[in-house]
Write a protein that holds these residues in place. Sequence first.
Motif, PDB file in Angstrom:
ATOM      1  N   THR A   6      42.714  76.671  25.373  1.00 46.88           N
ATOM      2  CA  THR A   6      43.724  76.273  24.389  1.00 46.88           C
ATOM      3  C   THR A   6      45.117  76.644  24.879  1.00 46.88           C
ATOM      4  OG1 THR A   6      42.119  76.628  22.648  1.00 46.88           O
ATOM      5  CG2 THR A   6      44.411  76.488  21.969  1.00 46.88           C
ATOM      6  N   VAL A  52      48.672  61.038  20.548  1.00 43.50           N
ATOM      7  CA  VAL A  52      49.019  61.816  19.360  1.00 43.50           C
ATOM      8  C   VAL A  52      50.335  62.564  19.609  1.00 43.50           C
ATOM      9  CG1 VAL A  52      48.312  63.766  17.919  1.00 43.50           C
ATOM     10  CG2 VAL A  52      46.626  62.058  18.602  1.00 43.50           C
ATOM     11  N   ALA A  56      54.291  62.405  17.926  1.00 49.76           N
ATOM     12  CA  ALA A  56      55.078  63.546  17.435  1.00 49.76           C
ATOM     13  C   ALA A  56      56.473  63.566  18.046  1.00 49.76           C
ATOM     14  CB  ALA A  56      54.354  64.857  17.743  1.00 49.76           C
ATOM     15  N   ALA A 231      44.110  67.601  21.313  1.00 48.85           N
ATOM     16  CA  ALA A 231      45.268  66.888  20.763  1.00 48.85           C
ATOM     17  C   ALA A 231      46.194  67.839  19.994  1.00 48.85           C
ATOM     18  CB  ALA A 231      44.808  65.752  19.861  1.00 48.85           C
ATOM     19  N   GLY A 232      45.627  68.797  19.258  1.00 43.81           N
ATOM     20  CA  GLY A 232      46.448  69.740  18.476  1.00 43.81           C
ATOM     21  C   GLY A 232      47.398  70.522  19.362  1.00 43.81           C
ATOM     22  N   PRO A 233      46.854  71.302  20.343  1.00 45.64           N
ATOM     23  CA  PRO A 233      47.761  72.077  21.209  1.00 45.64           C
ATOM     24  C   PRO A 233      48.700  71.203  22.043  1.00 45.64           C
ATOM     25  CG  PRO A 233      45.453  72.634  21.672  1.00 45.64           C
ATOM     26  CD  PRO A 233      45.445  71.630  20.566  1.00 45.64           C
ATOM     27  N   ALA A 235      50.047  68.312  21.153  1.00 45.57           N
ATOM     28  CA  ALA A 235      51.120  67.845  20.265  1.00 45.57           C
ATOM     29  C   ALA A 235      52.128  68.962  20.008  1.00 45.57           C
ATOM     30  CB  ALA A 235      50.543  67.328  18.950  1.00 45.57           C
ATOM     31  N   VAL A 236      51.617  70.161  19.690  1.00 41.62           N
ATOM     32  CA  VAL A 236      52.515  71.290  19.426  1.00 41.62           C
ATOM     33  C   VAL A 236      53.308  71.627  20.686  1.00 41.62           C
ATOM     34  CG1 VAL A 236      52.625  73.737  18.821  1.00 41.62           C
ATOM     35  CG2 VAL A 236      51.050  72.238  17.605  1.00 41.62           C
ATOM     36  N   PHE A 239      55.956  69.001  21.549  1.00 42.02           N
ATOM     37  CA  PHE A 239      57.043  69.125  20.570  1.00 42.02           C
ATOM     38  C   PHE A 239      57.951  70.305  20.936  1.00 42.02           C
ATOM     39  CE2 PHE A 239      58.762  71.145  16.784  1.00 42.02           C
ATOM     40  CZ  PHE A 239      59.468  70.091  16.222  1.00 42.02           C
TER      41      PHE A 239
ATOM     42  N   VAL B  49      56.257  65.104  10.980  1.00 43.74           N
ATOM     43  CA  VAL B  49      56.005  65.919  12.171  1.00 43.74           C
ATOM     44  C   VAL B  49      55.887  67.395  11.792  1.00 43.74           C
ATOM     45  CG1 VAL B  49      56.931  66.665  14.383  1.00 43.74           C
ATOM     46  CG2 VAL B  49      57.118  64.279  13.718  1.00 43.74           C
ATOM     47  N   CYS B  52      52.603  68.168  10.152  1.00 41.38           N
ATOM     48  CA  CYS B  52      51.533  68.206  11.149  1.00 41.38           C
ATOM     49  C   CYS B  52      51.534  69.540  11.894  1.00 41.38           C
ATOM     50  CB  CYS B  52      51.694  67.048  12.129  1.00 41.38           C
ATOM     51  SG  CYS B  52      50.792  67.295  13.661  1.00 41.38           S
ATOM     52  N   LEU B  53      52.726  69.957  12.369  1.00 42.51           N
ATOM     53  CA  LEU B  53      52.802  71.212  13.134  1.00 42.51           C
ATOM     54  C   LEU B  53      52.342  72.385  12.270  1.00 42.51           C
ATOM     55  CD1 LEU B  53      56.209  70.740  14.991  1.00 42.51           C
ATOM     56  CD2 LEU B  53      53.912  70.494  15.919  1.00 42.51           C
ATOM     57  N   VAL B  56      48.475  72.205  11.969  1.00 47.61           N
ATOM     58  CA  VAL B  56      47.820  72.587  13.228  1.00 47.61           C
ATOM     59  C   VAL B  56      47.943  74.106  13.423  1.00 47.61           C
ATOM     60  CG1 VAL B  56      47.907  72.356  15.748  1.00 47.61           C
ATOM     61  CG2 VAL B  56      48.114  70.323  14.326  1.00 47.61           C
ATOM     62  N   PHE B  60      44.802  76.827  13.806  1.00 45.06           N
ATOM     63  CA  PHE B  60      44.519  77.762  14.901  1.00 45.06           C
ATOM     64  C   PHE B  60      44.463  79.207  14.414  1.00 45.06           C
ATOM     65  CE2 PHE B  60      45.234  74.213  17.769  1.00 45.06           C
ATOM     66  CZ  PHE B  60      44.219  74.455  18.680  1.00 45.06           C
ATOM     67  N   ILE B  93      43.466  71.148  11.572  1.00 42.11           N
ATOM     68  CA  ILE B  93      44.041  70.445  12.726  1.00 42.11           C
ATOM     69  C   ILE B  93      43.794  68.947  12.580  1.00 42.11           C
ATOM     70  CG2 ILE B  93      44.050  70.262  15.253  1.00 42.11           C
ATOM     71  CD1 ILE B  93      42.929  73.126  15.330  1.00 42.11           C
ATOM     72  N   ILE B  97      46.617  66.000  12.517  1.00 40.81           N
ATOM     73  CA  ILE B  97      46.639  64.833  13.405  1.00 40.81           C
ATOM     74  C   ILE B  97      46.716  63.547  12.575  1.00 40.81           C
ATOM     75  CG2 ILE B  97      45.213  63.497  15.028  1.00 40.81           C
ATOM     76  CD1 ILE B  97      44.257  66.248  16.142  1.00 40.81           C
ATOM     77  N   LEU B 100      50.157  63.021  11.294  1.00 41.03           N
ATOM     78  CA  LEU B 100      51.007  62.534  12.386  1.00 41.03           C
ATOM     79  C   LEU B 100      50.786  61.044  12.631  1.00 41.03           C
ATOM     80  CD1 LEU B 100      53.065  63.750  14.236  1.00 41.03           C
ATOM     81  CD2 LEU B 100      51.272  64.206  15.894  1.00 41.03           C
ATOM     82  N   LEU B 101      49.521  60.629  12.608  1.00 33.99           N
ATOM     83  CA  LEU B 101      49.213  59.217  12.847  1.00 33.99           C
ATOM     84  C   LEU B 101      49.627  58.341  11.661  1.00 33.99           C
ATOM     85  CD1 LEU B 101      45.718  59.366  14.632  1.00 33.99           C
ATOM     86  CD2 LEU B 101      47.989  59.257  15.638  1.00 33.99           C
TER      87      LEU B 101
END
Lengths: 282, 143
Positions: A6, A52, A56, A231-233, A235-236, A239, B49, B52-53, B56, B60, B93, B97, B100-101
């Motif tokens: 990750t 993805v 963002a 995709a999560g990590p 995208a972050v 960004f 955005v 989404c952040l 996510v 985590f 998460i 996503i 975001l989509l």
Amino acid sequence: MDWLMTAAILVTGIGGGLLGALVGLGGGILVVPILTLLLGVPIHHAIGASLVAVAATSSTAASTYLDRHLTNVRLGMTMETATTIGGILGGLTAALLNREILSGIFALALVGMGISMFYKVKDEGTAIALNPQASGFMAKLAAAYQDPYTHQRVDYQVRRLPLGLGLSFIAGNLSGLLGIGGGAIKVPAMVLLMGVPMRVASATSNFMIGVTAVASAYIYYTRGFVDPLVAGPVAVGIFLGASLTPRLAGKIDSKAITKIMAVILLVMAVEMALSAFGIRIH
Amino acid sequence: MGRDYGNRPPRKPAVEEAGAGPLGDNGPLAPAADLRLEKFISQVLRTGVLTCLFLVGIGFILLAFHPAGAMHMVLPFREIFPAMIRGQGTAFIDLGILVLLATPLARVVITGIGFAWQREWPFALISLAVLLILVASIIIGSH
């Protein structure tokens, strides 16, 4: 849960976002080869994650450009009809191709990008010849913006829309096929062929890229190619990387970075091409 | 160079609200309705955005406590919310996503409504076409 993986994906995203934004690429072009070649992510999952992340970064950048009134929303929306159809077809094609062929196509795209970086379109205001004959629909695409540096008002009109739509379709196709934004095609097309000023072209391209990316991302998503833990990590990371760029942009020699990027892209192209033939260096 | 406004008080140009700085002598860069629409679209994109952040990030943090719940596939939509209530990190998460989509989709809808509001029918229709293409991509993908 593999935290080392990750963290590696997050760092890849930050690096891709940072370098990509510095030279005006979306970040996907760097992230996809790193994920597949170094981290062993299957290429379809890497492209899904990249799409993805493109959604963002594009939305973030588009938001800033809209606030500065640089985006031509009408032109963007019109060209989106072509990019989204291209994006869907690209996404469907990618789902049918196997890993080797997709890697090969990606290698070709890297070569193209690497070469174009050496001949980058100059990031200066272009002189626009106004077309007084524009009428009807084309007249509605004409707009004005205020240059943030010269503080001058620039009026412009759009030319050769059908050609622009054709190239948007190809850009969308590449986006869906390879998970990259397609700005590397759309921006030069708008500037060189359609008479759109550089700043408006990059703002409008960013505005479109988000929609283009999701048109193909839905295909990847429904086919099960979007892995939340990749995709999560990504995208972050992208960004964060792209957000850091404005702080660095003034302090770095962008010409040198562009040349370095070109070399990186060509090296990655060789590795992707080798992996297409099943040869791995790492 | 000041413009002669006659007896009327000088009206603040609409574009200054959009932060574009001082104007030339040619009046506003675009109709006020356009500038308002641009501002609104910009806020929608930024909100999408950031949401989404945030999701996510939560995902985590939860995974740090329950690493066993990690999934390599996005859950089907109807299973996401029950999984979130169970505190499953990847479900957060997944939703991030999906948000975001959905953001560019929302942007297309809002732009279309904005154009219809201004009676800019060609562009309202173009927005509708883009929306239909996006919906088609979701339908095509799931078959």
